[in-house]
Each structure stands twice: as structure tokens, then as C-alpha cells.
Design a protein around this motif. Structure first.
Motif, mmCIF file in Angstrom:
data_model
loop_
_atom_site.group_PDB
_atom_site.id
_atom_site.type_symbol
_atom_site.label_atom_id
_atom_site.label_comp_id
_atom_site.label_asym_id
_atom_site.label_seq_id
_atom_site.Cartn_x
_atom_site.Cartn_y
_atom_site.Cartn_z
ATOM 1 N N ALA A 16 -20.212 21.753 32.575
ATOM 2 C CA ALA A 16 -18.772 21.581 32.794
ATOM 3 C C ALA A 16 -18.508 20.434 33.763
ATOM 4 N N LEU A 17 -19.284 20.367 34.827
ATOM 5 C CA LEU A 17 -19.115 19.289 35.800
ATOM 6 C C LEU A 17 -19.409 17.923 35.186
ATOM 7 N N LEU A 18 -20.414 17.850 34.331
ATOM 8 C CA LEU A 18 -20.718 16.588 33.649
ATOM 9 C C LEU A 18 -19.554 16.175 32.749
ATOM 10 N N HIS A 19 -18.949 17.147 32.078
ATOM 11 C CA HIS A 19 -17.783 16.838 31.245
ATOM 12 C C HIS A 19 -16.611 16.343 32.111
ATOM 13 N N LEU A 20 -16.398 16.999 33.238
ATOM 14 C CA LEU A 20 -15.339 16.544 34.140
ATOM 15 C C LEU A 20 -15.652 15.154 34.677
ATOM 16 N N GLY A 21 -16.932 14.857 34.876
ATOM 17 C CA GLY A 21 -17.342 13.515 35.291
ATOM 18 C C GLY A 21 -16.938 12.467 34.275
ATOM 19 N N CYS A 22 -17.008 12.820 33.009
ATOM 20 C CA CYS A 22 -16.553 11.886 31.966
ATOM 21 C C CYS A 22 -15.082 11.559 32.133
ATOM 22 N N ILE A 23 -14.294 12.573 32.445
ATOM 23 C CA ILE A 23 -12.861 12.353 32.627
ATOM 24 C C ILE A 23 -12.617 11.458 33.839
ATOM 25 N N VAL A 24 -13.321 11.718 34.923
ATOM 26 C CA VAL A 24 -13.109 10.972 36.163
ATOM 27 C C VAL A 24 -13.631 9.537 36.057
ATOM 28 N N PHE A 25 -14.832 9.371 35.493
ATOM 29 C CA PHE A 25 -15.490 8.067 35.518
ATOM 30 C C PHE A 25 -15.342 7.274 34.224
ATOM 31 N N GLY A 26 -14.760 7.879 33.205
ATOM 32 C CA GLY A 26 -14.358 7.150 32.019
ATOM 33 C C GLY A 26 -15.437 6.786 31.021
ATOM 34 N N MET A 39 -15.352 7.665 21.104
ATOM 35 C CA MET A 39 -14.708 8.336 22.245
ATOM 36 C C MET A 39 -14.570 7.364 23.414
ATOM 37 N N ALA A 40 -15.603 6.577 23.671
ATOM 38 C CA ALA A 40 -15.548 5.615 24.775
ATOM 39 C C ALA A 40 -14.446 4.588 24.536
ATOM 40 N N GLN A 41 -14.317 4.128 23.308
ATOM 41 C CA GLN A 41 -13.276 3.153 22.998
ATOM 42 C C GLN A 41 -11.878 3.761 23.114
ATOM 43 N N LEU A 42 -11.749 5.024 22.729
ATOM 44 C CA LEU A 42 -10.457 5.696 22.889
ATOM 45 C C LEU A 42 -10.070 5.786 24.360
ATOM 46 N N VAL A 43 -11.058 6.081 25.220
ATOM 47 C CA VAL A 43 -10.795 6.131 26.662
ATOM 48 C C VAL A 43 -10.343 4.758 27.142
ATOM 49 N N GLU A 44 -11.067 3.729 26.732
ATOM 50 C CA GLU A 44 -10.739 2.364 27.157
ATOM 51 C C GLU A 44 -9.364 1.909 26.666
ATOM 52 N N SER A 45 -8.934 2.444 25.538
ATOM 53 C CA SER A 45 -7.621 2.051 25.005
ATOM 54 C C SER A 45 -6.476 2.842 25.633
ATOM 55 N N SER A 47 -6.075 6.198 25.398
ATOM 56 C CA SER A 47 -5.760 7.420 24.665
ATOM 57 C C SER A 47 -6.034 8.651 25.529
ATOM 58 N N GLY A 48 -5.178 9.622 25.410
ATOM 59 C CA GLY A 48 -5.381 10.878 26.122
ATOM 60 C C GLY A 48 -6.243 11.867 25.371
ATOM 61 N N HIS A 49 -6.541 11.578 24.117
ATOM 62 C CA HIS A 49 -7.312 12.509 23.283
ATOM 63 C C HIS A 49 -8.675 12.862 23.890
ATOM 64 N N PRO A 50 -9.496 11.882 24.309
ATOM 65 C CA PRO A 50 -10.797 12.257 24.877
ATOM 66 C C PRO A 50 -10.664 13.142 26.113
ATOM 67 N N THR A 51 -9.678 12.863 26.941
ATOM 68 C CA THR A 51 -9.478 13.679 28.142
ATOM 69 C C THR A 51 -9.122 15.106 27.771
ATOM 70 N N ARG A 52 -8.218 15.283 26.809
ATOM 71 C CA ARG A 52 -7.815 16.637 26.400
ATOM 72 C C ARG A 52 -9.002 17.404 25.826
ATOM 73 N N VAL A 53 -9.746 16.777 24.924
ATOM 74 C CA VAL A 53 -10.904 17.438 24.297
ATOM 75 C C VAL A 53 -11.947 17.795 25.355
ATOM 76 N N THR A 54 -12.229 16.843 26.222
ATOM 77 C CA THR A 54 -13.253 17.051 27.249
ATOM 78 C C THR A 54 -12.820 18.113 28.249
#
Length: 139
Positions: A16-26, A39-45, A47-54
Motif C-alpha cells: 500500500a505504501l509503495l502504491h501511495l509512493g506512486c501517487i506522491v512521486f509520479g 499509466m506513467a504517460q497519463l500521470v505526466e499528462s 490525468s487523474g485516472h492513475p491516482t484514482r486507481v492507485t
């Protein structure tokens, strides 16, 4: 205190912490943890989708950790403990054994991601199964 369930809960919490790290560190974390270039490109663009899923995945993993900790005797008893632990164990084991069937649905994820994540899920499932068997009569 049941050491197998304590370990299983700790591993779920770490995931769970690793997933939250994705949200924080992109995007770099999404890439490093094998979530796929899409997913990485969606974050860079933006998009809120990766954050919601994660976030949903992280919250689910934290809930699963709480159930393992509850059955281990670390925190108070949670509702539907037996049923929840059986379901959590089944999901982890199924993801570990049959996770490769998901590959066509997530084409951006690396082979390394699938091998490592399936092995981790299977291991956590085995810890749950052993711990569950050990505490079954107490639940």
C-alpha cells in the motif's frame, strides 16, 4: 500473536505504501514499479485516472493489512474476520497463480512486473493461508 498473519499484514501495508509512493512521486515510480508506460504517460499528462486507481488499490491493501493484523491479534477484532480473511487469501493466491491471464488486459506492464507481482502475491497468499489455518479455531 500469529507471525504469519503479522508478516502478511506487513507485506500488504508495504505494498500500500509503495502504491501511495506512486501517487506522491509520479511517473518515475509508476515506471519503476512496472505499472506500464501508459499509466506513467497519463500521470505526466495530468490525468487523474492513475491516482484514482492507485488510491483504490492502496486503500484496499491497507484494509487487507488491517484484517491480517486483526486476526494476528495486533488490533481489535474486525467484523466478518473469517469471511474476509478467506476472501483475501483466495484473491492473493488467485492473483499469484493466475495473474498471467491478466497480461493481455494490461499490455504496457513489463514481464518483470508480472513475474515479480505474481510471486509476491502468491507468497502473501501462502502466509495468509498458513496463518488462517493456525488461528481458525480462535476466529
Amino acid at each position: 500473536m500469529n507471525s504469519c498473519l503479522l508478516a502478511a499484514g506487513s507485506l500488504s501495508a508495504l505494498a500500500a505504501l509503495l502504491h501511495l509512493g506512486c501517487i506522491v512521486f509520479g511517473a518515475p515510480w509508476y515506471r519503476a514499479l512496472g505499472a506500464g508506460e501508459r499509466m506513467a504517460q497519463l500521470v505526466e499528462s495530468g490525468s487523474g485516472h492513475p491516482t484514482r486507481v492507485t488510491l483504490v488499490i492502496a486503500l484496499m491493501l491497507l484494509l487487507w493489512a488491517a484484517y491480517a493484523f486483526s486476526a494476528a491479534g495486533l488490533i481489535p477484532r474486525l467484523p466478518l474476520l473469517r469471511v474476509a480473511l478467506c476472501a483475501i487469501t483466495a484473491v492473493y493466491l488467485a492473483r499469484g497463480v493466475f495473474g498471467f491471464l491478466l497480461v493481455p488486459y494490461f499490455p504496457g506492464n513489463s514481464l518483470t512486473f508480472w513475474v515479480v507481482s505474481c510471486a509476491i502475491c502468491f507468497s502473501i497468499g501462502v502466509l495468509h493461508a498458513i496463518g488462517l489455518r493456525q488461528v481458525w479455531a480462535l476466529l
